[in-house]
Design an enzyme around this catalytic site. Structure first.
Site, mmCIF file in Angstrom:
data_model
loop_
_atom_site.group_PDB
_atom_site.id
_atom_site.type_symbol
_atom_site.label_atom_id
_atom_site.label_comp_id
_atom_site.label_asym_id
_atom_site.label_seq_id
_atom_site.Cartn_x
_atom_site.Cartn_y
_atom_site.Cartn_z
ATOM 1 N N LYS A 19 27.430 41.257 34.514
ATOM 2 C CA LYS A 19 27.253 41.969 35.955
ATOM 3 C C LYS A 19 27.104 43.396 35.506
ATOM 4 O O LYS A 19 27.677 44.021 34.581
ATOM 5 C CB LYS A 19 28.491 42.028 36.717
ATOM 6 C CG LYS A 19 28.839 40.324 37.252
ATOM 7 C CD LYS A 19 29.967 40.328 37.931
ATOM 8 C CE LYS A 19 30.646 38.909 38.305
ATOM 9 N NZ LYS A 19 31.654 39.112 37.047
ATOM 10 N N HIS A 42 26.747 44.302 40.302
ATOM 11 C CA HIS A 42 28.386 43.661 40.420
ATOM 12 C C HIS A 42 28.856 44.293 41.915
ATOM 13 O O HIS A 42 29.290 43.502 42.623
ATOM 14 C CB HIS A 42 29.147 44.539 39.409
ATOM 15 C CG HIS A 42 30.390 44.127 39.223
ATOM 16 N ND1 HIS A 42 30.791 44.348 38.032
ATOM 17 C CD2 HIS A 42 31.115 43.490 39.842
ATOM 18 C CE1 HIS A 42 32.387 43.577 37.929
ATOM 19 N NE2 HIS A 42 32.460 43.222 39.230
ATOM 20 N N TYR A 75 34.350 44.495 32.678
ATOM 21 C CA TYR A 75 35.440 43.754 32.153
ATOM 22 C C TYR A 75 35.785 44.249 30.412
ATOM 23 O O TYR A 75 36.782 43.715 30.023
ATOM 24 C CB TYR A 75 35.176 42.281 32.216
ATOM 25 C CG TYR A 75 35.139 41.667 33.416
ATOM 26 C CD1 TYR A 75 35.186 42.505 34.720
ATOM 27 C CD2 TYR A 75 34.595 40.126 33.575
ATOM 28 C CE1 TYR A 75 35.036 41.952 36.028
ATOM 29 C CE2 TYR A 75 34.446 39.850 34.995
ATOM 30 C CZ TYR A 75 34.591 40.670 36.134
ATOM 31 O OH TYR A 75 34.584 40.051 37.390
ATOM 32 N N ASP A 107 31.927 33.613 32.983
ATOM 33 C CA ASP A 107 31.723 34.899 33.961
ATOM 34 C C ASP A 107 32.351 36.081 33.602
ATOM 35 O O ASP A 107 33.445 36.307 33.523
ATOM 36 C CB ASP A 107 32.182 34.392 35.441
ATOM 37 C CG ASP A 107 31.938 35.670 36.443
ATOM 38 O OD1 ASP A 107 30.662 35.675 36.997
ATOM 39 O OD2 ASP A 107 32.514 36.626 36.445
HETATM 40 P P1 NAP Z 1 41.774 33.610 40.199
HETATM 41 O O1 NAP Z 1 40.897 32.812 39.348
HETATM 42 O O2 NAP Z 1 41.700 33.491 41.772
HETATM 43 O O3 NAP Z 1 43.214 33.519 39.680
HETATM 44 C C1 NAP Z 1 43.614 33.614 38.491
HETATM 45 C C2 NAP Z 1 45.490 33.436 38.046
HETATM 46 O O4 NAP Z 1 45.518 32.061 38.448
HETATM 47 C C3 NAP Z 1 45.676 33.932 36.944
HETATM 48 O O5 NAP Z 1 46.842 34.587 37.151
HETATM 49 C C4 NAP Z 1 45.713 32.513 36.277
HETATM 50 O O6 NAP Z 1 46.971 32.589 35.175
HETATM 51 C C5 NAP Z 1 46.279 31.667 37.494
HETATM 52 N N1 NAP Z 1 45.887 30.317 37.474
HETATM 53 C C6 NAP Z 1 44.756 29.717 37.019
HETATM 54 N N2 NAP Z 1 44.613 28.263 37.152
HETATM 55 C C7 NAP Z 1 45.988 28.059 37.649
HETATM 56 C C8 NAP Z 1 46.330 26.742 37.740
HETATM 57 N N3 NAP Z 1 45.803 25.655 37.449
HETATM 58 N N4 NAP Z 1 47.844 26.711 37.994
HETATM 59 C C9 NAP Z 1 48.254 27.998 37.927
HETATM 60 N N5 NAP Z 1 48.065 29.256 38.248
HETATM 61 C C10 NAP Z 1 46.658 29.069 37.683
HETATM 62 O O7 NAP Z 1 41.514 35.151 40.098
HETATM 63 P P2 NAP Z 1 40.487 36.151 39.356
HETATM 64 O O8 NAP Z 1 40.627 36.333 37.875
HETATM 65 O O9 NAP Z 1 40.840 37.477 40.233
HETATM 66 O O10 NAP Z 1 39.175 35.773 39.783
HETATM 67 C C11 NAP Z 1 38.230 34.602 38.871
HETATM 68 C C12 NAP Z 1 37.276 35.286 38.400
HETATM 69 O O11 NAP Z 1 36.183 35.987 39.317
HETATM 70 C C13 NAP Z 1 37.469 36.730 37.389
HETATM 71 O O12 NAP Z 1 38.047 36.315 36.203
HETATM 72 C C14 NAP Z 1 36.280 37.317 37.451
HETATM 73 O O13 NAP Z 1 35.313 36.592 36.373
HETATM 74 C C15 NAP Z 1 35.601 36.946 38.886
HETATM 75 N N6 NAP Z 1 35.850 38.233 39.673
HETATM 76 C C16 NAP Z 1 34.558 38.995 40.163
HETATM 77 C C17 NAP Z 1 34.901 40.113 40.915
HETATM 78 C C18 NAP Z 1 33.373 40.562 41.600
HETATM 79 O O14 NAP Z 1 33.570 41.610 42.033
HETATM 80 N N7 NAP Z 1 32.403 40.028 41.469
HETATM 81 C C19 NAP Z 1 36.220 40.473 41.356
HETATM 82 C C20 NAP Z 1 37.224 39.736 40.677
HETATM 83 C C21 NAP Z 1 37.032 38.590 40.078
HETATM 84 P P3 NAP Z 1 46.694 32.007 33.852
HETATM 85 O O15 NAP Z 1 45.567 32.820 33.179
HETATM 86 O O16 NAP Z 1 48.098 32.394 33.374
HETATM 87 O O17 NAP Z 1 46.405 30.382 33.930
#
Ligand code: NAP
Length: 276
Positions: A75, A108, A50, A45
């Site tokens: 997006k 997006h 990004y 994704d």
């Molecule tokens: P998330 O996936 O909820 O959390 C990511 C965090 O959790 C990182 O700090 C990661 O650290 C940690 N993590 C991951 N797996 C883990 C595990 N097994 N144990 C402990 N910690 C863990 O947050 P996000 O990156 O905001 O959201 C995910 C994706 O959603 C984004 O990357 C993006 O692609 C998408 N997104 C879309 C929008 C939108 O507007 N459409 C907005 C925000 C995000 P490490 O990397 O150190 O493991």
């Protein structure tokens, strides 16, 4: 291990879990994405905003995984809303990704103050006809925004990617998606690793299933019928996150996790948030 597939309303399908790539940039980002593909991830994704579409393309190429087996999701940013702008923007994404098609392209944010998301959607429909993208969807669209798109174009998005985690389970939004045949995707599915993973309700259920809190939260998404896209830069955490397809939470466990609801965690109300 790979995630099972989920059918979309246009006949295509997506894996039931993918890799979020926000902040996976440059060489380290490529390495993290290659590791994920090697572990069995089949959906990446990304987004124009990004700044890592090149890295996604490079990772795909370097992994040696067959292009057709991986769903690449990108997006369209707010600054590219508008009919011609959208088609030009998608061409730019294809170039940066180094691909002939994008599997799923999303608007997006609706950017309602700009008020060009309907024209943007018309161009997305065209891009699908041209074969530039295989499926089209939106992100951060409310029920009101979706209703307007559907009423004015007759084309129902395949996907709506929204903020969704146990603190913000989005019950009404998910029910509307189900009625309309829209697949929900969860962004920030782990609530960006805030205190969520230490919540007693989550840790107790994790212990009962001999799983990690993260796995329990991701399984909760799957059982709600939403596709989570957890981001991790670490190969072992990526594997942990993908390994959620061989256990089942009881309905009262799902409900207990949903009981953590308290609302949005970030300043991302689609009615007011503008992202260019
Ligand atoms: P998330 O996936 O909820 O959390 C990511 C965090 O959790 C990182 O700090 C990661 O650290 C940690 N993590 C991951 N797996 C883990 C595990 N097994 N144990 C402990 N910690 C863990 O947050 P996000 O990156 O905001 O959201 C995910 C994706 O959603 C984004 O990357 C993006 O692609 C998408 N997104 C879309 C929008 C939108 O507007 N459409 C907005 C925000 C995000 P490490 O990397 O150190 O493991």
């Amino acid at each position: 291990m790979t995630a099972p597939l989920r059918s979309l309303n246009d006949g295509n399908s997506l894996p039931q879990l993918g890799l979020g790539t926000y902040k996976l940039n440059d060489g380290e980002g490529v390495a993290a994405m290659v590791a994920a593909l090697e572990s069995g991830y089949r959906m990446l994704d990304t987004a124009v905003n990004y700044g890592n579409e090149e890295a996604v393309g490079a990772a795909l190429h370097r992994s040696g995984v067959d292009r057709s087996d991986v769903a690449v999701v990108s997006k369209l940013p707010g600054r590219d809303h508008g009919f011609d702008e959208t088609l030009a923007s998608i061409r730019g994404s294809l170039e940066r990704l180094g691909l002939d098609w994008i599997d799923l392209h999303l608007i997006h944010w609706p950017n309602p103050s700009v008020d060009r998301y309907v024209d943007t959607w018309r161009a997305m429909i065209k891009a699908r006809e041209y074969g530039m993208v295989r499926s089209i969807g939106v992100s951060n669209f409310t029920i009101g925004h979706l209703t307007r798109l559907i009423d004015q174009t007759g084309v129902v998005p395949a996907v709506n990617q929204v903020e969704l985690h146990p603190y913000f389970p989005q019950g009404a939004q998910r029910a509307f998606h189900a009625e309309q045949g829209i697949v929900t995707e969860s962004w920030s599915p782990l609530a960006r690793r805030t205190e969520l993973l230490a919540e007693p309700v989550v840790t107790e259920i994790a212990e009962a299933h001999d799983r990690t809190p993260t796995q329990v939260v991701l399984r909760w998404h799957v059982q709600l019928g939403s596709i989570p896209i957890p981001k991790s830069s670490d190969a072992s955490r990526q594997r942990e996150n993908l390994d959620v397809f061989d256990f089942t939470l009881a309905q009262d466990e799902v409900d207990a996790i949903s009981g953590l609801e308290r609302g949005r965690l970030w300043d991302g109300d689609p009615e007011t948030h503008e992202e260019m």
